[in-house]
Design an enzyme around this catalytic site. Structure first.
Site, PDB file in Angstrom:
ATOM      1  N   PRO A   2      37.801  45.296  39.194  1.00 22.50           N
ATOM      2  CA  PRO A   2      37.803  45.635  37.713  1.00 22.50           C
ATOM      3  C   PRO A   2      38.185  47.003  37.209  1.00 22.50           C
ATOM      4  O   PRO A   2      37.723  47.990  37.973  1.00 22.50           O
ATOM      5  CB  PRO A   2      36.490  45.490  37.269  1.00 22.50           C
ATOM      6  CG  PRO A   2      35.765  44.434  38.435  1.00 22.50           C
ATOM      7  CD  PRO A   2      36.736  44.912  39.658  1.00 22.50           C
ATOM      8  N   GLU A   3      39.065  47.369  36.401  1.00 19.36           N
ATOM      9  CA  GLU A   3      39.185  48.713  35.779  1.00 19.36           C
ATOM     10  C   GLU A   3      38.662  49.221  34.431  1.00 19.36           C
ATOM     11  O   GLU A   3      37.823  48.324  34.165  1.00 19.36           O
ATOM     12  CB  GLU A   3      40.815  48.720  35.400  1.00 19.36           C
ATOM     13  CG  GLU A   3      41.707  48.527  36.882  1.00 19.36           C
ATOM     14  CD  GLU A   3      43.276  48.795  36.544  1.00 19.36           C
ATOM     15  OE1 GLU A   3      43.537  49.473  35.628  1.00 19.36           O
ATOM     16  OE2 GLU A   3      44.033  48.167  37.363  1.00 19.36           O
ATOM     17  N   HIS A  90      25.059  35.222  46.555  1.00 19.56           N
ATOM     18  CA  HIS A  90      25.594  36.318  46.175  1.00 19.56           C
ATOM     19  C   HIS A  90      24.717  37.273  44.932  1.00 19.56           C
ATOM     20  O   HIS A  90      25.360  38.305  44.413  1.00 19.56           O
ATOM     21  CB  HIS A  90      27.060  36.692  46.148  1.00 19.56           C
ATOM     22  CG  HIS A  90      27.727  36.055  47.214  1.00 19.56           C
ATOM     23  ND1 HIS A  90      27.355  36.417  48.639  1.00 19.56           N
ATOM     24  CD2 HIS A  90      28.698  35.119  47.474  1.00 19.56           C
ATOM     25  CE1 HIS A  90      28.097  35.521  49.378  1.00 19.56           C
ATOM     26  NE2 HIS A  90      28.983  35.118  48.703  1.00 19.56           N
ATOM     27  N   LYS A 150      51.365  70.436  42.237  1.00 14.87           N
ATOM     28  CA  LYS A 150      51.414  69.233  42.954  1.00 14.87           C
ATOM     29  C   LYS A 150      52.386  68.276  43.194  1.00 14.87           C
ATOM     30  O   LYS A 150      53.273  68.145  42.127  1.00 14.87           O
ATOM     31  CB  LYS A 150      50.184  68.350  41.978  1.00 14.87           C
ATOM     32  CG  LYS A 150      48.888  69.021  41.838  1.00 14.87           C
ATOM     33  CD  LYS A 150      48.224  68.839  43.113  1.00 14.87           C
ATOM     34  CE  LYS A 150      46.819  69.683  42.514  1.00 14.87           C
ATOM     35  NZ  LYS A 150      45.994  68.698  41.856  1.00 14.87           N
TER      36      LYS A 150
END
Length: 269
Positions: A2-3, A90, A150
């Protein structure tokens, strides 16, 4: 996994059912999650949840004695159910409330977590997190300054939780496409002007996903609790080999940081 938008919708889903209600009992059916569930979570018993907040992909259940911290991991989900509903396989953590409902954390792979944070303290999981993407702290200047020197690809850069939290794979793909930025470009070579274009797009993309998820979420107590991925019209993610929606060039896929990365060779430079 999940984001951020999916986790935020989970927060919106559970909040009406537990905020202001007292936890009568904390039941740990299996404490062997990503980290062992600490005994301190039992301190929530007899206490009301004063707020349900989110930091990055963590959900914070706040009370006067401390905060329970939930993380869904890769396969976890939260369900609000009647307390007499049989446990599912679960179901590892269960919070029983004074309104007859239970909040259950179900996690087949046990990469999720249930942690504890004392009042006025900050848990170590939050120590090195960057700003929230939907706040004013996250802006183009922040990205520009953090990126100087970077060499990492910009897609991996904006997915780094030390830079900004919650810009996961789906939304990084989508945001870079909308901003016209090639995902492999070195973060340090992108100009301030291009970051000024990218930053609001990241915000808009995440906010739209949250809004869409919120509108499709009816009654969390009647759902299976799985935030899933909303039925969005994704522009590039998952569309390898299909024509670009802007120029009809066939979309290409590469791997960056072991994650699927789909982009348009013509529209993204």
């Amino acid at each position: 996994m999940p984001e951020l938008p999916e986790v935020e919708v989970s927060r919106l889903g559970i909040e009406p059912h537990i905020k202001g209600h007292v936890i009568n009992e904390v039941r740990i059916h299996n404490g062997r999650l990503r980290w062992p569930v600490p005994e301190d979570v039992a301190r929530l018993e007899g206490k009301a949840i004063s707020a349900v907040r989110r930091r990055a992909k963590y959900l914070l259940l706040e009370s006067e004695v401390g905060t329970g911290i939930l993380h869904l991991g890769m396969s976890g989900n939260l369900r609000v159910v009647e307390q007499n509903e049989p446990l599912k396989k679960h179901d590892h953590v269960e919070l029983l409330f004074d309104n007859g409902l239970a909040l259950r954390l179900n996690d087949p792979r046990r990469f999720g977590a249930f942690l504890w944070q004392d009042p006025e303290q900050q848990h170590s999981v939050f120590a090195k997190l960057g700003p929230e993407p939907l706040t004013d702290v996250f802006d183009a200047n922040h990205l520009y300054q953090a990126s100087r020197g970077k060499k990492v690809a910009v897609k991996q850069f904006i997915m780094d939780n030390h830079v900004v939290v919650g810009v996961g794979n789906i939304y990084a793909n989508e945001s870079l496409f909308k901003a016209g930025i090639h995902p492999k470009r070195e973060a340090g070579k992108i100009s301030l002007a291009r970051y000024q274009k990218l930053t609001p797009i990241i915000k808009e993309t995440l906010a739209a996903a949250i809004e869409q998820g919120g509108t499709t979420l009816k009654d969390f107590a009647q759902s299976d609790g799985k935030p899933g991925y909303f039925a969005q019209e994704l522009l590039v993610y998952g569309r390898k080999g299909e024509p670009c929606v802007q120029c009809e060039t066939i979309l290409q896929e590469i791997r960056l940081g072991q994650r699927s990365t789909v982009y348009c060779t013509k529209c993204q430079r």
